[in-house]
Scaffold this motif. Structure first.
Motif, mmCIF file in Angstrom:
data_model
loop_
_atom_site.group_PDB
_atom_site.id
_atom_site.type_symbol
_atom_site.label_atom_id
_atom_site.label_comp_id
_atom_site.label_asym_id
_atom_site.label_seq_id
_atom_site.Cartn_x
_atom_site.Cartn_y
_atom_site.Cartn_z
ATOM 1 N N THR A 51 0.928 -1.257 0.160
ATOM 2 C CA THR A 51 0.121 0.140 0.226
ATOM 3 C C THR A 51 0.765 1.329 -0.052
ATOM 4 O OG1 THR A 51 -1.700 -1.139 1.291
ATOM 5 C CG2 THR A 51 -1.922 1.300 1.412
ATOM 6 N N TYR A 128 -3.805 -5.339 -0.940
ATOM 7 C CA TYR A 128 -3.353 -4.187 0.064
ATOM 8 C C TYR A 128 -4.065 -4.527 1.057
ATOM 9 C CZ TYR A 128 -2.042 -1.933 -4.509
ATOM 10 O OH TYR A 128 -1.338 -1.814 -5.703
ATOM 11 N N TYR A 130 -5.006 -1.636 4.569
ATOM 12 C CA TYR A 130 -4.905 -0.180 5.498
ATOM 13 C C TYR A 130 -5.516 -0.217 6.590
ATOM 14 C CZ TYR A 130 -5.229 4.722 5.894
ATOM 15 O OH TYR A 130 -5.281 6.075 6.446
#
Length: 136
Positions: A51, A128, A130
């Motif tokens: 990311t 990814y 986050y």
């Protein structure tokens, strides 16, 4: 006599506290699936680094009605909302971004307070991850 009565009541207090401590089954500091998390740590770390390297950090905005997540590219994945004070309130929401690369998650049914938002997604065949603290 008062000294003996005082010492006996203090010892009784200590015994009761020890019994209550051993009887408590809920401990917020103990994770039930720590072994699996330890094994998968490298995968999580690599997705977080991906990311950062691809500058793919989503923009998150939250209010009382909705949580809006804006991605750089089309994304498909899962948004997990974790309540740090009560694990029973945790929610996982599968998503696919719309034509504007946005995901809108209704938040009216969620309790007010602090939440940890964990977003896991795939975009252009790359994985990814986050994480962000949000306040509703």
């Amino acid at each position: 006599m008062k000294l003996i009565l005082g010492m006996a009541s203090f010892m009784l207090f200590i015994i009761v506290m020890v019994l209550l401590m051993f009887d408590s089954r809920k401990d917020a500091l103990v994770d039930t699936d720590y072994y699996e998390k330890g094994i998968n740590y490298n995968k999580v770390y690599n997705r977080k680094e991906q990311t950062k390297n691809d500058h793919a950090t989503p923009v998150v905005s939250a209010n009382q009605d909705m949580i809006i997540i804006r991605f750089m590219q089309h994304a498909k994945g899962t948004a997990t909302l974790m309540r740090t004070s009560d694990k029973a309130l945790d929610r996982a929401v599968p998503f696919e971004s719309n034509i504007n690369n946005q995901v809108i998650i209704p938040s009216k049914q969620l309790k007010n307070g602090s939440w940890r938002l964990i977003i896991e997604w795939i975009s252009k065949e790359k994985s990814y991850l986050y994480e962000q603290e949000i306040i509703l």
